[in-house]
Design a protein around this motif. Structure first.
Motif, PDB file in Angstrom:
ATOM      1  N   THR A 102      -2.036 -12.831 -10.992  1.00  0.00           N
ATOM      2  CA  THR A 102      -2.794 -12.771  -9.742  1.00  0.00           C
ATOM      3  C   THR A 102      -3.206 -11.360  -9.332  1.00  0.00           C
ATOM      4  N   ASP A 103      -4.275 -11.292  -8.538  1.00  0.00           N
ATOM      5  CA  ASP A 103      -4.705 -10.032  -7.909  1.00  0.00           C
ATOM      6  C   ASP A 103      -3.663  -9.534  -6.899  1.00  0.00           C
ATOM      7  N   TYR A 104      -2.771 -10.434  -6.446  1.00  0.00           N
ATOM      8  CA  TYR A 104      -1.783 -10.037  -5.435  1.00  0.00           C
ATOM      9  C   TYR A 104      -0.662  -9.156  -5.999  1.00  0.00           C
ATOM     10  N   VAL A 105      -0.766  -8.765  -7.277  1.00  0.00           N
ATOM     11  CA  VAL A 105       0.165  -7.739  -7.783  1.00  0.00           C
ATOM     12  C   VAL A 105      -0.248  -6.356  -7.265  1.00  0.00           C
ATOM     13  N   PHE A 106      -1.477  -6.245  -6.733  1.00  0.00           N
ATOM     14  CA  PHE A 106      -1.964  -4.945  -6.236  1.00  0.00           C
ATOM     15  C   PHE A 106      -1.770  -4.841  -4.721  1.00  0.00           C
ATOM     16  N   ASP A 107      -1.694  -3.585  -4.243  1.00  0.00           N
ATOM     17  CA  ASP A 107      -1.450  -3.398  -2.800  1.00  0.00           C
ATOM     18  C   ASP A 107      -2.733  -3.372  -1.972  1.00  0.00           C
ATOM     19  N   GLY A 108      -3.891  -3.257  -2.639  1.00  0.00           N
ATOM     20  CA  GLY A 108      -5.155  -3.317  -1.900  1.00  0.00           C
ATOM     21  C   GLY A 108      -5.610  -1.996  -1.319  1.00  0.00           C
ATOM     22  N   SER A 109      -4.972  -0.890  -1.744  1.00  0.00           N
ATOM     23  CA  SER A 109      -5.343   0.401  -1.154  1.00  0.00           C
ATOM     24  C   SER A 109      -6.575   1.025  -1.818  1.00  0.00           C
ATOM     25  N   LYS A 110      -6.992   0.503  -2.975  1.00  0.00           N
ATOM     26  CA  LYS A 110      -8.186   1.067  -3.647  1.00  0.00           C
ATOM     27  C   LYS A 110      -9.462   0.592  -2.960  1.00  0.00           C
ATOM     28  N   GLY A 127       3.573 -11.864  -4.653  1.00  0.00           N
ATOM     29  CA  GLY A 127       3.035 -10.863  -5.585  1.00  0.00           C
ATOM     30  C   GLY A 127       4.152 -10.199  -6.384  1.00  0.00           C
ATOM     31  N   LEU A 128       5.276  -9.948  -5.707  1.00  0.00           N
ATOM     32  CA  LEU A 128       6.421  -9.315  -6.375  1.00  0.00           C
ATOM     33  C   LEU A 128       6.984 -10.238  -7.465  1.00  0.00           C
ATOM     34  N   SER A 129       7.105 -11.527  -7.126  1.00  0.00           N
ATOM     35  CA  SER A 129       7.654 -12.465  -8.126  1.00  0.00           C
ATOM     36  C   SER A 129       6.693 -12.603  -9.304  1.00  0.00           C
ATOM     37  N   LYS A 130       5.398 -12.586  -9.044  1.00  0.00           N
ATOM     38  CA  LYS A 130       4.412 -12.696 -10.134  1.00  0.00           C
ATOM     39  C   LYS A 130       4.449 -11.433 -11.012  1.00  0.00           C
ATOM     40  N   LEU A 131       4.607 -10.275 -10.377  1.00  0.00           N
ATOM     41  CA  LEU A 131       4.683  -9.033 -11.157  1.00  0.00           C
ATOM     42  C   LEU A 131       5.938  -9.033 -12.035  1.00  0.00           C
ATOM     43  N   ASP A 178     -12.664 -10.999   8.356  1.00  0.00           N
ATOM     44  CA  ASP A 178     -13.809 -10.320   7.734  1.00  0.00           C
ATOM     45  C   ASP A 178     -13.427  -8.963   7.150  1.00  0.00           C
ATOM     46  N   ASP A 179     -12.110  -8.689   7.070  1.00  0.00           N
ATOM     47  CA  ASP A 179     -11.709  -7.362   6.590  1.00  0.00           C
ATOM     48  C   ASP A 179     -10.774  -7.443   5.387  1.00  0.00           C
ATOM     49  N   GLN A 180     -10.847  -8.562   4.653  1.00  0.00           N
ATOM     50  CA  GLN A 180     -10.130  -8.648   3.369  1.00  0.00           C
ATOM     51  C   GLN A 180     -11.152  -9.019   2.308  1.00  0.00           C
ATOM     52  N   PHE A 181     -11.135  -8.267   1.193  1.00  0.00           N
ATOM     53  CA  PHE A 181     -12.189  -8.430   0.187  1.00  0.00           C
ATOM     54  C   PHE A 181     -11.607  -8.820  -1.173  1.00  0.00           C
ATOM     55  N   GLY A 182     -12.285  -9.775  -1.826  1.00  0.00           N
ATOM     56  CA  GLY A 182     -11.828 -10.216  -3.142  1.00  0.00           C
ATOM     57  C   GLY A 182     -12.916 -11.022  -3.820  1.00  0.00           C
ATOM     58  N   SER A 183     -12.580 -11.600  -4.967  1.00  0.00           N
ATOM     59  CA  SER A 183     -13.559 -12.358  -5.746  1.00  0.00           C
ATOM     60  C   SER A 183     -13.162 -13.827  -5.822  1.00  0.00           C
ATOM     61  N   SER A 244      -5.159 -12.784  12.992  1.00  0.00           N
ATOM     62  CA  SER A 244      -4.612 -13.942  12.285  1.00  0.00           C
ATOM     63  C   SER A 244      -3.325 -13.525  11.582  1.00  0.00           C
ATOM     64  N   VAL A 245      -2.236 -13.478  12.365  1.00  0.00           N
ATOM     65  CA  VAL A 245      -0.966 -12.995  11.826  1.00  0.00           C
ATOM     66  C   VAL A 245      -0.314 -14.102  10.992  1.00  0.00           C
ATOM     67  N   ARG A 246       0.031 -13.748   9.736  1.00  0.00           N
ATOM     68  CA  ARG A 246       0.646 -14.722   8.838  1.00  0.00           C
ATOM     69  C   ARG A 246       1.930 -14.122   8.280  1.00  0.00           C
ATOM     70  N   PRO A 247       2.852 -14.962   7.804  1.00  0.00           N
ATOM     71  CA  PRO A 247       4.141 -14.429   7.320  1.00  0.00           C
ATOM     72  C   PRO A 247       3.976 -13.388   6.211  1.00  0.00           C
ATOM     73  N   ALA A 248       3.040 -13.610   5.277  1.00  0.00           N
ATOM     74  CA  ALA A 248       2.885 -12.665   4.157  1.00  0.00           C
ATOM     75  C   ALA A 248       1.694 -11.750   4.388  1.00  0.00           C
ATOM     76  N   LYS A 249       1.897 -10.461   4.125  1.00  0.00           N
ATOM     77  CA  LYS A 249       0.761  -9.521   4.155  1.00  0.00           C
ATOM     78  C   LYS A 249      -0.148  -9.795   2.968  1.00  0.00           C
ATOM     79  N   ARG A 250      -1.457  -9.608   3.134  1.00  0.00           N
ATOM     80  CA  ARG A 250      -2.407  -9.744   2.031  1.00  0.00           C
ATOM     81  C   ARG A 250      -3.037  -8.389   1.741  1.00  0.00           C
ATOM     82  N   PRO A 251      -3.335  -8.109   0.456  1.00  0.00           N
ATOM     83  CA  PRO A 251      -4.065  -6.865   0.165  1.00  0.00           C
ATOM     84  C   PRO A 251      -5.451  -6.913   0.807  1.00  0.00           C
TER      85      PRO A 251
END
Ligand SMILES: NC(=O)c1ccc[n+]([C@@H]2O[C@H](COP(=O)([O-])OP(=O)(O)OC[C@H]3O[C@@H](n4cnc5c(N)ncnc54)[C@H](OP(=O)(O)O)[C@@H]3O)[C@@H](O)[C@H]2O)c1
Length: 288
Positions: A102-110, A127-131, A178-183, A244-251
């Motif tokens: 998954t893309d969720y192995v990245f922190d999203g800072s790029k 993401g940690l378990s997938k990594l 509108d502030d999270q970007f992905g494919s 939209s606060v959710r339990p897990a942070k998203r990149p």
């Protein structure tokens, strides 16, 4: 005839992988949590040894991103230990593993697309378990390909497209970040790519990024879904993730560069908007 063990055959991606492989001359054996718990090493060994597949395709995972925050042992058992078990069994039988990550192995800072050489740094338990699963496979000595994909949707699972369509039929307005970007990526396209990889396999142990081309925000994705599926009675409202606060942070940015798989396998998935139109053609305008 090549023998393929398809793990996670009842999942959203697994069902489409099964369909894609049926079109090719493979002997497929399907596994899901009803007939094999990949967290159980003895069961995995017995299944893999009994079948001796040429390929193990692992589409199985604990995929509840928010749930993993409270159930990290459960997520780890499937996404890390499960992969470790498959890798150990594959090493014994000489099977090659195609594993989905998954893309969720990245922190999203790029702010430019992540390549396979970028350092993963997951910011949530999923993401940690997938990594950890990726690392276990890489260190196992088994033959492997890791395919990192993102924002999956398909006919046979809970996903963003189906959720938006269902909400649009019962609401006048839907707020979308509108502030999270992905494919966004169509499962059928990934499934097709997997069958191509097997046909063209270069036997190298590699990680590849594999998504539909281009990127967007969840908000713009939702707007496009409304256009393509011709929903006119519901407005999509852009909001920031703070709303939209959710339990897990998203990149915030998890766009991946797909050039390596194009170079090695000549595989390039269509642009995400074209894939969404194809999905609409495949399933029709209405989700049941
Ligand atoms: N969904 C996304 O947006 C997304 C994005 C990026 C990457 N991915 C990755 O893509 C892959 C496929 O995801 P998906 O959305 O298709 O998943 P999914 O629909 O949640 O399906 C998961 C599959 O895993 C099986 N499974 C779960 N625990 C198991 C266990 N202990 N032993 C054996 N099988 C088990 C499930 O079997 P049962 O049906 O019997 O429970 C099901 O077949 C995963 O590796 C995921 O991490 C997904």
């Amino acid at each position: 005839m090549l023998k393929i063990a398809l793990i996670g055959s009842t999942g959203m991606l697994g069902i489409d992988v099964n369909s894609a492989l049926k079109g090719v001359n493979f002997l497929i054996k399907n596994y899901n949590s009803n007939n094999l718990d990949i967290a159980d090493p003895q069961a995995v060994n017995a299944s893999v040894n009994g079948f001796k597949p040429d390929y193990i395709i692992n589409c199985a995972a604990y995929t509840n991103v928010d749930g993993a925050e409270a159930e990290k042992e459960k997520a780890d058992a499937v996404n890390n230990i499960g992969v470790q078990n498959l890798a150990e069994a594959a090493l014994n039988t000489g099977s090659r593993i195609i594993h989905i990550s998954t893309d969720y192995v990245f922190d999203g800072s790029k702010r430019t697309p992540y390549t396979e050489d970028d350092e993963p740094n997951p910011i949530n338990e999923y993401g940690l378990s997938k990594l950890r699963g990726e690392e276990a496979l890489k260190n196992s000595g088994a033959s492997y390909i890791i395919l990192r994909t993102s924002w999956l949707y398909g006919k046979n699972g809970k996903n963003f497209v189906n959720t938006i369509l269902k909400l649009a039929d019962s609401r006048k307005k839907i707020e979308v970040v509108d502030d999270q970007f992905g494919s966004p990526t169509y499962t059928k396209d990934v499934a097709y790519a997997i069958s191509e990889i097997i046909i063209k396999d270069n036997s190298k142990n590699e990680i590849y990024h594999l998504t539909n081309e281009g990127y967007t925000s969840w908000y713009k994705f939702a707007v496009e879904i409304m256009n393509v599926f011709k929903r006119t009675n519901c407005e999509i409202i852009p909001v920031s993730s703070d709303k939209s606060v959710r339990p897990a942070k998203r990149p915030v940015y998890s766009v991946m560069d797909n050039s390596k798989i194009k170079e090695d396998y000549n595989i390039e998935l269509r642009p995400w908007k074209d894939a969404l139109k194809k999905y609409c053609n495949d399933i029709g305008y209405f989700i049941i």
